[in-house]
Design a protein around this motif. Structure first.
Motif, mmCIF file in Angstrom:
data_model
loop_
_atom_site.group_PDB
_atom_site.id
_atom_site.type_symbol
_atom_site.label_atom_id
_atom_site.label_comp_id
_atom_site.label_asym_id
_atom_site.label_seq_id
_atom_site.Cartn_x
_atom_site.Cartn_y
_atom_site.Cartn_z
ATOM 1 N N GLN A 167 1.113 -1.042 0.324
ATOM 2 C CA GLN A 167 -0.177 -0.080 -0.342
ATOM 3 C C GLN A 167 0.711 1.182 0.475
ATOM 4 O OE1 GLN A 167 -2.766 0.003 3.191
ATOM 5 N NE2 GLN A 167 -3.120 -2.409 2.729
ATOM 6 N N ILE A 168 1.577 1.024 0.268
ATOM 7 C CA ILE A 168 3.595 2.290 0.183
ATOM 8 C C ILE A 168 3.541 2.414 -0.780
ATOM 9 C CG2 ILE A 168 5.035 2.950 2.074
ATOM 10 C CD1 ILE A 168 4.559 2.026 3.852
ATOM 11 N N ILE A 169 3.306 1.722 -0.975
ATOM 12 C CA ILE A 169 4.584 1.758 -3.183
ATOM 13 C C ILE A 169 3.366 2.449 -3.294
ATOM 14 C CG2 ILE A 169 5.600 0.784 -4.586
ATOM 15 C CD1 ILE A 169 6.299 -1.849 -2.493
ATOM 16 N N ASP A 170 2.160 1.667 -3.436
ATOM 17 C CA ASP A 170 1.132 2.895 -5.003
ATOM 18 C C ASP A 170 0.580 3.760 -4.206
ATOM 19 O OD1 ASP A 170 0.685 -0.656 -5.701
ATOM 20 O OD2 ASP A 170 -1.203 -0.825 -4.401
ATOM 21 N N ALA A 171 0.766 3.743 -2.720
ATOM 22 C CA ALA A 171 0.758 5.393 -2.280
ATOM 23 C C ALA A 171 1.977 6.617 -3.270
ATOM 24 C CB ALA A 171 0.343 5.993 -1.058
ATOM 25 N N ILE A 172 3.154 5.701 -2.844
ATOM 26 C CA ILE A 172 3.857 6.789 -3.183
ATOM 27 C C ILE A 172 4.201 6.858 -4.689
ATOM 28 C CG2 ILE A 172 6.662 6.827 -3.679
ATOM 29 C CD1 ILE A 172 7.143 5.251 -0.561
ATOM 30 N N GLN A 173 3.880 5.735 -5.400
ATOM 31 C CA GLN A 173 3.778 6.130 -7.674
ATOM 32 C C GLN A 173 2.614 7.110 -7.118
ATOM 33 O OE1 GLN A 173 3.704 2.199 -8.536
ATOM 34 N NE2 GLN A 173 4.590 2.610 -10.631
ATOM 35 N N SER A 174 1.712 6.448 -6.378
ATOM 36 C CA SER A 174 0.793 7.970 -7.098
ATOM 37 C C SER A 174 0.723 9.223 -6.863
ATOM 38 C CB SER A 174 -0.795 7.177 -6.766
ATOM 39 O OG SER A 174 -0.763 7.471 -5.309
ATOM 40 N N GLY A 175 2.168 9.525 -5.992
ATOM 41 C CA GLY A 175 2.284 11.093 -5.630
ATOM 42 C C GLY A 175 1.830 12.036 -4.628
ATOM 43 N N ASP A 176 0.751 10.665 -3.440
ATOM 44 C CA ASP A 176 0.254 10.931 -2.151
ATOM 45 C C ASP A 176 0.784 10.409 -1.405
ATOM 46 O OD1 ASP A 176 -1.920 11.183 -0.858
ATOM 47 O OD2 ASP A 176 -3.740 10.024 -1.743
ATOM 48 N N ALA A 177 1.477 11.349 -0.958
ATOM 49 C CA ALA A 177 2.625 11.895 0.582
ATOM 50 C C ALA A 177 1.423 11.390 1.264
ATOM 51 C CB ALA A 177 3.712 13.195 0.072
ATOM 52 N N GLU A 178 0.672 11.907 1.516
ATOM 53 C CA GLU A 178 -0.309 12.115 2.745
ATOM 54 C C GLU A 178 -0.833 11.401 3.152
ATOM 55 O OE1 GLU A 178 -4.372 14.408 4.764
ATOM 56 O OE2 GLU A 178 -3.421 14.719 3.163
ATOM 57 N N ARG A 179 -1.551 10.588 1.607
ATOM 58 C CA ARG A 179 -1.978 8.805 2.421
ATOM 59 C C ARG A 179 -0.775 7.935 2.718
ATOM 60 N NH1 ARG A 179 -5.038 4.652 1.772
ATOM 61 N NH2 ARG A 179 -4.542 2.778 -0.181
ATOM 62 N N ALA A 180 0.403 7.941 1.585
ATOM 63 C CA ALA A 180 1.791 7.534 1.537
ATOM 64 C C ALA A 180 2.235 7.351 3.063
ATOM 65 C CB ALA A 180 2.734 7.731 1.162
ATOM 66 N N ILE A 181 2.406 8.844 3.968
ATOM 67 C CA ILE A 181 2.282 8.901 5.692
ATOM 68 C C ILE A 181 1.102 8.218 6.187
ATOM 69 C CG2 ILE A 181 2.775 10.518 7.074
ATOM 70 C CD1 ILE A 181 4.536 12.399 4.960
ATOM 71 N N ALA A 182 0.070 8.232 6.013
ATOM 72 C CA ALA A 182 -0.568 7.819 6.861
ATOM 73 C C ALA A 182 -0.593 5.723 7.031
ATOM 74 C CB ALA A 182 -1.921 8.150 6.623
ATOM 75 N N ILE A 183 -0.287 5.736 5.845
ATOM 76 C CA ILE A 183 -0.295 4.542 5.633
ATOM 77 C C ILE A 183 1.061 3.626 6.987
ATOM 78 C CG2 ILE A 183 -0.510 2.178 5.013
ATOM 79 C CD1 ILE A 183 -0.928 3.269 2.095
ATOM 80 N N MET A 184 1.936 4.746 6.658
ATOM 81 C CA MET A 184 3.217 4.421 7.487
ATOM 82 C C MET A 184 3.397 4.367 8.627
ATOM 83 S SD MET A 184 6.596 3.372 7.435
ATOM 84 C CE MET A 184 7.115 3.903 5.813
ATOM 85 N N ASP A 185 2.432 6.161 9.152
ATOM 86 C CA ASP A 185 1.984 6.057 10.458
ATOM 87 C C ASP A 185 1.496 4.850 11.707
ATOM 88 O OD1 ASP A 185 3.403 8.329 11.289
ATOM 89 O OD2 ASP A 185 1.916 10.008 10.547
ATOM 90 N N HIS A 186 0.602 4.627 10.296
ATOM 91 C CA HIS A 186 -0.800 3.113 11.152
ATOM 92 C C HIS A 186 0.508 1.592 11.123
ATOM 93 C CE1 HIS A 186 -3.475 0.048 10.915
ATOM 94 N NE2 HIS A 186 -3.996 0.742 11.020
ATOM 95 N N HIS A 187 1.406 1.835 10.629
ATOM 96 C CA HIS A 187 1.906 0.535 10.145
ATOM 97 C C HIS A 187 2.733 0.427 11.155
ATOM 98 C CE1 HIS A 187 4.768 -2.541 8.327
ATOM 99 N NE2 HIS A 187 5.963 -1.736 8.041
ATOM 100 N N LEU A 188 3.739 1.269 11.140
ATOM 101 C CA LEU A 188 4.776 2.125 12.229
ATOM 102 C C LEU A 188 3.868 2.180 13.740
ATOM 103 C CD1 LEU A 188 7.153 4.239 11.055
ATOM 104 C CD2 LEU A 188 7.395 1.721 11.081
ATOM 105 N N GLY A 189 2.472 2.698 13.767
ATOM 106 C CA GLY A 189 2.295 2.540 15.271
ATOM 107 C C GLY A 189 1.703 0.451 15.597
ATOM 108 N N ALA A 190 1.378 0.280 14.028
ATOM 109 C CA ALA A 190 0.777 -1.499 15.009
ATOM 110 C C ALA A 190 1.879 -2.033 15.513
ATOM 111 C CB ALA A 190 0.452 -1.803 13.624
ATOM 112 N N VAL A 191 3.220 -2.155 15.332
ATOM 113 C CA VAL A 191 4.519 -2.593 15.288
ATOM 114 C C VAL A 191 4.414 -1.996 16.617
ATOM 115 C CG1 VAL A 191 6.710 -2.310 15.491
ATOM 116 C CG2 VAL A 191 5.185 -2.645 13.019
ATOM 117 N N GLN A 192 4.833 -0.989 17.380
ATOM 118 C CA GLN A 192 4.963 -0.571 18.317
ATOM 119 C C GLN A 192 3.486 -0.817 19.673
ATOM 120 O OE1 GLN A 192 5.321 4.004 18.481
ATOM 121 N NE2 GLN A 192 5.724 4.301 20.898
ATOM 122 N N GLY A 193 2.388 -0.715 19.086
ATOM 123 C CA GLY A 193 1.116 -1.431 19.657
ATOM 124 C C GLY A 193 1.937 -2.953 20.228
#
Length: 229
Positions: free
Chosen positions: A179-205
């Motif tokens: 999902q992060i790759i797809d968001a970057i490829q579409s140029g959607d930084a806001e979505r890519a960052i949101a996915i990354m935040d959720h991803h890292l948050g899940a790891v930390q959780g």
């Protein structure tokens, strides 16, 4: 140090680092120079130099008159490391949405295919590949300093998860990496960052105390075979 000793030091450093990333060597585990040297077939001097490199990265600590140990991040330090990781990786996303090498997406999708290949099969390898995905993202920015810092915090997060995590979910990691790759490829930084935040948050959780000490001899015997090849 001669080129031969440098090569051996790097080989031992790489294997110990790999054992830490794959969570085989647990936080707090003692790393006696003689035992490590015996398992890898190298001198204590070579081991000592490798341990110094690991200490400089925050993966090993040396205690006076006691020797070297795999680092044990406190919960406070773990929180700080995750905060820094989020800041760094968000910046990686922003840069990649503006510029990425022509081969970047092929490299990323190839890496995800490797992750899918070990999904549910090999816990240690899936853990290592998950971290390497984030390092690859940082390397594709072309900013060597940023990539070095990301690599360091990713590895230190492996220590944290080894010490505190309840589980490792490779399924979530692989899906969100795509999902992060797809968001970057579409140029959607806001979505890519949101996915990354959720991803890292899940790891930390997933971080809670869960420790299973093993024998250093049995762990390093596996990695020592790689050095002999």
């Amino acid at each position: 140090m001669s080129d031969g000793k440098n090569t051996l030091t790097t080989a031992v450093y790489d294997l110990l680092r790999k054992a830490i990333i794959e969570q085989a060597l647990k936080p707090g585990m003692r790393l006696p120079e003689d035992t490590v040297g015996e398992q890898f077939g190298v001198s204590r001097t070579i081991v000592r130099h490798a341990l110094v490199r690991l200490e400089n990265e925050g993966l090993v600590v040396t205690q006076r008159n006691r020797g070297a140990f795999v680092a044990e991040p406190s919960k406070e330090e773990a929180q700080q490391i995750f905060e820094v990781r989020r800041i760094l990786e968000n910046e990686v996303i922003r840069i990649l949405c503006n510029r990425i090498p022509d081969t970047g997406y092929d490299q990323l999708r190839s890496h995800v295919r490797n992750e899918e290949g070990v999904r549910g099969k090999d816990g240690p390898v899936s853990i290592r590949l998950a971290g390497e995905f984030h390092v690859l993202l940082a390397e594709l920015t072309g900013n060597e300093i940023l990539a070095r810092y990301v690599s360091e915090v990713v590895i230190r997060c492996s220590l944290i998860m080894s010490l505190y995590a309840r589980s490792h979910s490779s399924d979530c990691a692989v899906d969100e990496h795509s999902q992060i790759i797809d968001a970057i490829q579409s140029g959607d930084a806001e979505r890519a960052i949101a996915i990354m935040d959720h991803h890292l948050g899940a790891v930390q959780g997933r971080a809670e105390l869960a420790r299973q000490p093993d024998s250093i001899r049995s762990i390093l015997s596996h990695y020592g075979k790689e050095l002999a090849q």
